[in-house]
Enzyme design. Structure first.
Site, PDB file in Angstrom:
ATOM      1  N   LYS A  82       0.828  -1.217   0.000  1.00 19.85           N
ATOM      2  CA  LYS A  82       0.000   0.000   0.000  1.00 19.85           C
ATOM      3  C   LYS A  82       0.855   1.257   0.000  1.00 19.85           C
ATOM      4  CE  LYS A  82      -3.069  -2.448   3.175  1.00 19.85           C
ATOM      5  NZ  LYS A  82      -3.343  -2.498   4.614  1.00 19.85           N
ATOM      6  N   ARG A 103      15.895  -9.580   5.535  1.00 13.95           N
ATOM      7  CA  ARG A 103      16.579  -9.783   4.253  1.00 13.95           C
ATOM      8  C   ARG A 103      15.898  -8.873   3.248  1.00 13.95           C
ATOM      9  NH1 ARG A 103      18.090 -15.328   1.237  1.00 13.95           N
ATOM     10  NH2 ARG A 103      19.708 -15.212   2.816  1.00 13.95           N
TER      11      ARG A 103
HETATM   12  N1   CP Z   1      22.837 -19.360   2.268  1.00 16.72           N
HETATM   13  C1   CP Z   1      21.653 -18.702   2.235  1.00 16.72           C
HETATM   14  O1   CP Z   1      21.563 -17.507   2.563  1.00 16.72           O
HETATM   15  O2   CP Z   1      20.605 -19.453   1.792  1.00 16.72           O
HETATM   16  P1   CP Z   1      19.115 -18.910   1.623  1.00 16.72           P
HETATM   17  O3   CP Z   1      19.142 -17.865   0.518  1.00 16.72           O
HETATM   18  O4   CP Z   1      18.301 -20.115   1.256  1.00 16.72           O
HETATM   19  O5   CP Z   1      18.698 -18.284   2.922  1.00 16.72           O
END
Ligand code: CP
Length: 305
Positions: A82, A103
């Site tokens: 959004k 991440r």
């Molecule tokens: N090594 C690693 O970061 O694997 P993933 O991308 O599956 O988390």
């Protein structure tokens, strides 16, 4: 040495002594794999990019220590869709959790998240930049399989330009008097800011595109996939995919105790027949993600010192 409430953003934020202390706590976690150390604690896993190992091993580590996990593995189901900013997303998440793993495809995003949050933020990979918890499990693995960290000859092969695990690992191993061999085509070689640092620290290192040139020297070969998702031009990826392949024929040219590591996932750069050889260490490496992430969570949540 204080770890409580500490962010884990870049491996450069940790001294040699701190890294060795973390490895000591990891060994303790391996000796006592389950328990109630993190009971009542909540971890938020915010994954804006795909992951198998990092997200699942953080989840498993938390649950094995009686903590709980909230989060998402697909930002499309969040209010980012959004138009909510990353900053505001983090300001909300810190209300719901005691620590955050993020991440994100953008370099620097984990650092931004740490600025926004008052709870510890752990970088689960930010673009091509850094993946510090992978590095901690990598050095833990090297210590276990080689019996030491000092004075090793380490080769890196594949995509050394975009491979964030390589970037973090080069920095961490630089504390331990290594010799490095960077094996990649010029276009995918290790970025110059890393080699400038190696020159500054007087660390021996060699660059080549020839996989076999230094094969007999190596104690460890760290293999990486070509990082398709980071190439601005898909045609450029097509040029390099499949460029290196570790197979049984290659293993005829290495020391008997040379170990092959890979952060995984692999595509085609390690033949499956290598899995059953004494050289393969990559599945053991991935398994070490559990005790390493337990140790980090316990440290930043102030449950061990
Ligand atoms: N090594 C690693 O970061 O694997 P993933 O991308 O599956 O988390």
């Amino acid at each position: 040495m204080e770890f409580k409430n500490r962010d884990v953003i870049s491996i450069t934020d940790f001294s040699k002594e701190e890294l060795l202390h973390i490895l000591k706590v990891v060994r303790q976690m391996e000796q006592k794999p389950k328990g109630s150390l993190l009971k009542g604690k909540i971890l938020a896993t915010l994954f804006f990019e795909p992951s198998t190992r990092t997200r699942l091993s953080f989840t498993s580590a938390m649950e094995q220590l009686s903590g709980t996990v909230i989060g998402f593995s697909n930002a499309n189901v969040t209010s980012i869709q959004k138009g909510e900013s990353l900053w505001d997303t983090i300001k909300m998440t810190e209300q719901y959790a005691d620590a955050i793993v993020i991440r994100h495809p953008l370099e620097g995003s984990a650092r931004l998240a740490a600025e926004a949050a008052s709870v510890p933020v752990i970088n689960g990979g930010d673009g091509s930049n850094q993946h510090p918890t992978q590095t901690m499990l990598d050095i833990y693995t090297i210590q276990k399989i080689k019996g030491k960290l000092d004075g090793l000859h380490i080769g890196f092969v594949g995509d050394l330009k975009y491979g964030r695990t390589v970037h973090s690992l080069v920095i961490a191993l630089s504390h331990f008097n290594p010799t490095f061999y960077f094996i990649a085509p010029d276009e995918l070689q290790i970025p110059e800011n890393y080699t400038e640092e190696l020159f500054r620290k007087k660390i021996r290192h060699f660059k080549t595109r020839d996989l076999e040139r230094f094969s007999k020297e190596l104690d460890v070969l760290y293999v990486t996939r070509i990082q398709k998702e980071r190439f601005p031009d898909p045609l450029e990826y097509e040029k390099f995919k499949g460029i290196y392949r570790i197979d049984e024929a290659f293993l005829q040219h290495v020391k008997k105790d040379m170990k092959i590591m890979h952060p995984l996932p692999r595509i085609d750069e390690i033949d499956k027949n290598v899995d059953k050889t004494q050289h393969a260490a990559y599945f053991e490496q991935a398994a070490n993600g559990i005790p390493v992430r337990k140790a980090l969570l316990a440290l930043v949540l102030g449950k061990v010192r």
